[in-house]
Design a protein around this motif. Structure first.
Motif, PDB file in Angstrom:
ATOM      1  N   GLN A 101      69.603 -46.632  30.186  1.00 18.43           N
ATOM      2  CA  GLN A 101      68.668 -46.114  31.190  1.00 18.43           C
ATOM      3  C   GLN A 101      69.427 -45.334  32.263  1.00 18.43           C
ATOM      4  OE1 GLN A 101      66.883 -49.855  32.373  1.00 18.43           O
ATOM      5  NE2 GLN A 101      64.964 -49.286  31.355  1.00 18.43           N
ATOM      6  N   LEU A 102      70.591 -45.856  32.638  1.00 23.49           N
ATOM      7  CA  LEU A 102      71.410 -45.188  33.640  1.00 23.49           C
ATOM      8  C   LEU A 102      71.895 -43.831  33.127  1.00 23.49           C
ATOM      9  CD1 LEU A 102      72.827 -45.240  36.379  1.00 23.49           C
ATOM     10  CD2 LEU A 102      74.605 -46.673  35.354  1.00 23.49           C
ATOM     11  N   LEU A 103      72.343 -43.793  31.886  1.00 26.14           N
ATOM     12  CA  LEU A 103      72.761 -42.522  31.286  1.00 26.14           C
ATOM     13  C   LEU A 103      71.618 -41.518  31.232  1.00 26.14           C
ATOM     14  CD1 LEU A 103      75.021 -43.620  28.280  1.00 26.14           C
ATOM     15  CD2 LEU A 103      75.713 -42.240  30.239  1.00 26.14           C
ATOM     16  N   ASP A 104      70.441 -41.987  30.841  1.00 30.94           N
ATOM     17  CA  ASP A 104      69.274 -41.106  30.787  1.00 30.94           C
ATOM     18  C   ASP A 104      68.958 -40.535  32.167  1.00 30.94           C
ATOM     19  OD1 ASP A 104      69.097 -41.684  28.081  1.00 30.94           O
ATOM     20  OD2 ASP A 104      67.407 -43.083  28.311  1.00 30.94           O
ATOM     21  N   GLY A 105      69.019 -41.383  33.186  1.00 30.97           N
ATOM     22  CA  GLY A 105      68.765 -40.930  34.550  1.00 30.97           C
ATOM     23  C   GLY A 105      69.810 -39.938  35.035  1.00 30.97           C
ATOM     24  N   ILE A 106      71.061 -40.194  34.707  1.00 31.19           N
ATOM     25  CA  ILE A 106      72.143 -39.276  35.097  1.00 31.19           C
ATOM     26  C   ILE A 106      71.953 -37.930  34.409  1.00 31.19           C
ATOM     27  CG2 ILE A 106      74.620 -38.824  34.847  1.00 31.19           C
ATOM     28  CD1 ILE A 106      75.077 -41.842  35.380  1.00 31.19           C
ATOM     29  N   GLU A 107      71.643 -37.950  33.126  1.00 31.23           N
ATOM     30  CA  GLU A 107      71.412 -36.697  32.389  1.00 31.23           C
ATOM     31  C   GLU A 107      70.269 -35.901  33.006  1.00 31.23           C
ATOM     32  OE1 GLU A 107      72.762 -34.813  29.966  1.00 31.23           O
ATOM     33  OE2 GLU A 107      74.457 -36.198  30.062  1.00 31.23           O
ATOM     34  N   LEU A 108      69.184 -36.574  33.325  1.00 29.61           N
ATOM     35  CA  LEU A 108      68.032 -35.921  33.936  1.00 29.61           C
ATOM     36  C   LEU A 108      68.421 -35.302  35.275  1.00 29.61           C
ATOM     37  CD1 LEU A 108      64.972 -35.325  33.866  1.00 29.61           C
ATOM     38  CD2 LEU A 108      64.641 -37.528  35.011  1.00 29.61           C
ATOM     39  N   TYR A 109      69.168 -36.046  36.076  1.00 30.90           N
ATOM     40  CA  TYR A 109      69.557 -35.524  37.379  1.00 30.90           C
ATOM     41  C   TYR A 109      70.534 -34.366  37.249  1.00 30.90           C
ATOM     42  CZ  TYR A 109      69.723 -35.631  42.404  1.00 30.90           C
ATOM     43  OH  TYR A 109      69.583 -35.287  43.727  1.00 30.90           O
ATOM     44  N   LEU A 110      71.461 -34.460  36.295  1.00 29.29           N
ATOM     45  CA  LEU A 110      72.384 -33.338  36.058  1.00 29.29           C
ATOM     46  C   LEU A 110      71.623 -32.093  35.613  1.00 29.29           C
ATOM     47  CD1 LEU A 110      75.396 -35.123  34.315  1.00 29.29           C
ATOM     48  CD2 LEU A 110      75.456 -33.890  36.495  1.00 29.29           C
ATOM     49  N   ILE A 128      68.100 -44.279  37.608  1.00 31.88           N
ATOM     50  CA  ILE A 128      69.493 -44.506  37.988  1.00 31.88           C
ATOM     51  C   ILE A 128      69.624 -45.743  38.871  1.00 31.88           C
ATOM     52  CG2 ILE A 128      71.469 -43.574  39.271  1.00 31.88           C
ATOM     53  CD1 ILE A 128      70.644 -40.788  38.286  1.00 31.88           C
ATOM     54  N   LEU A 129      68.933 -45.750  39.979  1.00 31.13           N
ATOM     55  CA  LEU A 129      69.098 -46.858  40.913  1.00 31.13           C
ATOM     56  C   LEU A 129      68.484 -48.154  40.381  1.00 31.13           C
ATOM     57  CD1 LEU A 129      68.590 -45.014  44.311  1.00 31.13           C
ATOM     58  CD2 LEU A 129      70.720 -45.555  43.118  1.00 31.13           C
ATOM     59  N   LYS A 130      67.395 -48.052  39.630  1.00 25.57           N
ATOM     60  CA  LYS A 130      66.799 -49.252  39.030  1.00 25.57           C
ATOM     61  C   LYS A 130      67.757 -49.870  38.023  1.00 25.57           C
ATOM     62  CE  LYS A 130      62.206 -47.301  39.535  1.00 25.57           C
ATOM     63  NZ  LYS A 130      61.140 -46.587  38.855  1.00 25.57           N
ATOM     64  N   SER A 131      68.399 -49.042  37.228  1.00 25.03           N
ATOM     65  CA  SER A 131      69.349 -49.530  36.232  1.00 25.03           C
ATOM     66  C   SER A 131      70.553 -50.168  36.902  1.00 25.03           C
ATOM     67  CB  SER A 131      69.814 -48.393  35.323  1.00 25.03           C
ATOM     68  OG  SER A 131      68.711 -47.834  34.655  1.00 25.03           O
ATOM     69  N   ILE A 132      71.001 -49.572  37.987  1.00 20.88           N
ATOM     70  CA  ILE A 132      72.137 -50.121  38.725  1.00 20.88           C
ATOM     71  C   ILE A 132      71.784 -51.504  39.254  1.00 20.88           C
ATOM     72  CG2 ILE A 132      73.497 -49.854  40.844  1.00 20.88           C
ATOM     73  CD1 ILE A 132      73.516 -46.812  40.190  1.00 20.88           C
ATOM     74  N   ASP A 133      70.571 -51.679  39.750  1.00 16.68           N
ATOM     75  CA  ASP A 133      70.139 -52.993  40.221  1.00 16.68           C
ATOM     76  C   ASP A 133      70.183 -54.018  39.089  1.00 16.68           C
ATOM     77  OD1 ASP A 133      69.741 -52.108  42.803  1.00 16.68           O
ATOM     78  OD2 ASP A 133      67.589 -51.786  42.552  1.00 16.68           O
ATOM     79  N   GLN A 134      69.739 -53.621  37.909  1.00 23.01           N
ATOM     80  CA  GLN A 134      69.761 -54.529  36.757  1.00 23.01           C
ATOM     81  C   GLN A 134      71.189 -54.906  36.392  1.00 23.01           C
ATOM     82  OE1 GLN A 134      67.667 -52.233  33.840  1.00 23.01           O
ATOM     83  NE2 GLN A 134      65.647 -52.822  34.584  1.00 23.01           N
ATOM     84  N   ILE A 135      72.071 -53.940  36.414  1.00 24.53           N
ATOM     85  CA  ILE A 135      73.471 -54.194  36.061  1.00 24.53           C
ATOM     86  C   ILE A 135      74.112 -55.129  37.076  1.00 24.53           C
ATOM     87  CG2 ILE A 135      75.760 -53.132  35.822  1.00 24.53           C
ATOM     88  CD1 ILE A 135      74.226 -50.642  34.665  1.00 24.53           C
ATOM     89  N   THR A 136      73.872 -54.890  38.350  1.00 23.73           N
ATOM     90  CA  THR A 136      74.481 -55.750  39.366  1.00 23.73           C
ATOM     91  C   THR A 136      73.894 -57.159  39.325  1.00 23.73           C
ATOM     92  OG1 THR A 136      72.992 -54.863  41.068  1.00 23.73           O
ATOM     93  CG2 THR A 136      75.173 -53.881  40.899  1.00 23.73           C
ATOM     94  N   ASP A 137      72.640 -57.295  38.907  1.00 28.08           N
ATOM     95  CA  ASP A 137      72.057 -58.627  38.740  1.00 28.08           C
ATOM     96  C   ASP A 137      72.778 -59.420  37.651  1.00 28.08           C
ATOM     97  OD1 ASP A 137      70.207 -58.239  40.747  1.00 28.08           O
ATOM     98  OD2 ASP A 137      68.563 -57.723  39.388  1.00 28.08           O
ATOM     99  N   LEU A 138      73.309 -58.728  36.671  1.00 30.24           N
ATOM    100  CA  LEU A 138      74.032 -59.391  35.586  1.00 30.24           C
ATOM    101  C   LEU A 138      75.428 -59.844  36.021  1.00 30.24           C
ATOM    102  CD1 LEU A 138      72.991 -57.029  32.671  1.00 30.24           C
ATOM    103  CD2 LEU A 138      72.267 -59.397  33.007  1.00 30.24           C
ATOM    104  N   ALA A 139      75.858 -59.406  37.196  1.00 32.89           N
ATOM    105  CA  ALA A 139      77.195 -59.766  37.684  1.00 32.89           C
ATOM    106  C   ALA A 139      77.362 -61.277  37.809  1.00 32.89           C
ATOM    107  CB  ALA A 139      77.471 -59.085  39.017  1.00 32.89           C
ATOM    108  N   ASN A 140      76.318 -61.979  38.211  1.00 34.83           N
ATOM    109  CA  ASN A 140      76.412 -63.434  38.330  1.00 34.83           C
ATOM    110  C   ASN A 140      76.683 -64.085  36.982  1.00 34.83           C
ATOM    111  OD1 ASN A 140      75.907 -63.352  41.074  1.00 34.83           O
ATOM    112  ND2 ASN A 140      73.716 -63.591  40.827  1.00 34.83           N
ATOM    113  N   GLN A 141      76.036 -63.596  35.946  1.00 31.96           N
ATOM    114  CA  GLN A 141      76.268 -64.142  34.603  1.00 31.96           C
ATOM    115  C   GLN A 141      77.693 -63.842  34.149  1.00 31.96           C
ATOM    116  OE1 GLN A 141      73.229 -62.960  31.812  1.00 31.96           O
ATOM    117  NE2 GLN A 141      71.611 -63.293  33.307  1.00 31.96           N
TER     118      GLN A 141
END
Length: 147
Positions: A101-110, A128-141
């Motif tokens: 999802q992050l890659l898709d968002g980056i491509e769209l923005y580029l 982009i930012l939604k995907s980043i939130d999901q990734i950082t949520d996984l940091a605890n795991q």
């Protein structure tokens, strides 16, 4: 005969112990790499919105923004190629899904930048930012893997 059985038994225990130790080391290494990756994503998330805002009026910032987006794409692709230990396969799959999802968002923005359509609001509304939130949520795991 008893000596042979005892030696065989000890050999099996030693080999399985090495395997277990290897899995623990692999898990710790993966946790370190994943934590480093999540920190990179967090830094990206903190810097890019302000850059997008400034890129509207400053061509130098726009070039730097494009560079940051390209670098993040590379970071994502490198992390996705990481071979997780068995214990981390589920977490890794979740990160890969968010990374897509992050890659898709980056491509769209580029693509928007190339078309001259710089809209910082579009960045905020993108995946982009939604995907980043999901990734950082996984940091605890990921941190639990390291412990």
């Amino acid at each position: 005969m008893k000596k042979i059985i005892a030696i065989a038994f000890l050999s099996i225990l030693t080999l399985s112990g090495c395997s277990l130790l290897g899995e623990v080391n692999s898990s710790l290494e993966y946790a370190d790499n994943a934590t480093e990756y999540v920190n990179t994503v967090k830094t990206f998330a903190n810097e890019v919105p302000a850059m997008a805002q400034d890129a509207v009026t400053d061509t130098e910032v726009r070039k730097n923004l494009e560079k940051e987006l390209q670098q993040m794409k590379t970071e994502i692709e490198e992390f996705n190629a990481t071979e997780p230990p068995q214990v981390a396969e589920g977490i890794h799959e979740k990160i890969i899904a968010s990374n897509q999802q992050l890659l898709d968002g980056i491509e769209l923005y580029l693509n928007n930048i190339e078309k001259g359509q710089l809209d910082p609001k579009a960045l905020e509304d993108s995946e982009i930012l939604k995907s980043i939130d999901q990734i950082t949520d996984l940091a605890n795991q990921i941190e639990k893997l390291g412990n």
